[in-house]
Design a protein around this motif. Sequence first.
Motif, mmCIF file in Angstrom:
data_model
loop_
_atom_site.group_PDB
_atom_site.id
_atom_site.type_symbol
_atom_site.label_atom_id
_atom_site.label_comp_id
_atom_site.label_asym_id
_atom_site.label_seq_id
_atom_site.Cartn_x
_atom_site.Cartn_y
_atom_site.Cartn_z
ATOM 1 N N PRO A 61 -0.175 6.170 3.530
ATOM 2 C CA PRO A 61 -1.583 7.036 4.363
ATOM 3 C C PRO A 61 -2.534 8.586 3.411
ATOM 4 C CG PRO A 61 0.363 6.633 5.186
ATOM 5 C CD PRO A 61 0.733 5.390 4.570
ATOM 6 N N TRP A 62 -1.206 9.153 2.364
ATOM 7 C CA TRP A 62 -1.453 10.282 2.189
ATOM 8 C C TRP A 62 -1.028 10.340 0.814
ATOM 9 C CZ3 TRP A 62 1.940 13.404 -0.969
ATOM 10 C CH2 TRP A 62 3.038 12.868 -0.951
ATOM 11 N N LYS A 63 -0.829 9.391 -0.429
ATOM 12 C CA LYS A 63 -0.698 9.040 -2.040
ATOM 13 C C LYS A 63 -2.245 8.001 -2.519
ATOM 14 C CE LYS A 63 3.550 8.207 -1.740
ATOM 15 N NZ LYS A 63 5.204 8.590 -1.137
ATOM 16 N N GLY A 64 -2.941 7.159 -1.483
ATOM 17 C CA GLY A 64 -3.068 6.002 -2.023
ATOM 18 C C GLY A 64 -2.045 4.910 -1.884
ATOM 19 N N GLU A 65 -3.727 3.872 -3.027
ATOM 20 C CA GLU A 65 -2.777 2.881 -2.992
ATOM 21 C C GLU A 65 -2.407 2.106 -3.663
ATOM 22 O OE1 GLU A 65 -5.438 -1.617 -4.945
ATOM 23 O OE2 GLU A 65 -6.712 -0.480 -4.227
ATOM 24 N N CYS A 66 -1.192 1.421 -4.007
ATOM 25 C CA CYS A 66 -0.139 1.872 -4.845
ATOM 26 C C CYS A 66 -0.023 0.226 -5.561
ATOM 27 C CB CYS A 66 0.947 1.282 -4.232
ATOM 28 S SG CYS A 66 3.277 0.951 -4.670
ATOM 29 N N GLN A 67 0.145 0.385 -6.714
ATOM 30 C CA GLN A 67 0.654 -0.728 -7.645
ATOM 31 C C GLN A 67 2.495 -1.225 -7.361
ATOM 32 O OE1 GLN A 67 -0.976 -2.465 -9.711
ATOM 33 N NE2 GLN A 67 1.072 -4.091 -9.600
ATOM 34 N N TYR A 68 2.926 -2.218 -7.161
ATOM 35 C CA TYR A 68 4.329 -2.671 -7.317
ATOM 36 C C TYR A 68 4.262 -3.348 -8.666
ATOM 37 C CZ TYR A 68 5.758 -1.486 -2.694
ATOM 38 O OH TYR A 68 6.133 -0.670 -1.898
ATOM 39 N N PHE A 69 5.599 -2.802 -8.687
ATOM 40 C CA PHE A 69 5.856 -3.732 -9.839
ATOM 41 C C PHE A 69 7.202 -4.584 -10.432
ATOM 42 C CE2 PHE A 69 3.801 -0.422 -11.767
ATOM 43 C CZ PHE A 69 3.345 -0.493 -12.294
ATOM 44 N N ASN A 70 7.491 -5.630 -10.393
ATOM 45 C CA ASN A 70 8.727 -6.433 -10.745
ATOM 46 C C ASN A 70 9.583 -5.922 -12.332
ATOM 47 O OD1 ASN A 70 7.272 -7.889 -8.721
ATOM 48 N ND2 ASN A 70 7.076 -9.666 -9.497
ATOM 49 N N VAL A 71 11.297 -6.190 -11.768
ATOM 50 C CA VAL A 71 11.674 -5.573 -12.553
ATOM 51 C C VAL A 71 12.959 -6.629 -13.097
ATOM 52 C CG1 VAL A 71 13.300 -3.672 -13.786
ATOM 53 C CG2 VAL A 71 11.423 -3.028 -11.942
#
Length: 100
Positions: free
Chosen positions: A47-57
């Motif tokens: 809600p305050w940082k924005g759209e997230c991009q997740y990654f598989n490690v």
Amino acid sequence: MKAVLGGTVIAEAPKEDLIAIEGNWYFPPSSVNAELLEKSPTPYTCPWKGECQYFNVKDGDASLQDRAWSYPQPYPTAFDRVGKDFSNYVAFWKEVQVTD
């Protein structure tokens, strides 16, 4: 500081180059071994940082789902809250150990 998984260094940078947000260390994009990350389709919007991009490690032949994330285009108001531009900085979760 280093982000390490099973003896493999995923990211490494001086502490002063990292950004601490909500108890997580965010590494500059240039300090991350991108070959060990693969984009995940998992959706999330803070809600305050924005759209997230997740990654598989990648861990050898295995892939640990959603163990890293970044904010490619954080909300402009987030920069004021954090005090710096953290676009594309990468943070890690669970098995990835962040140490001095």
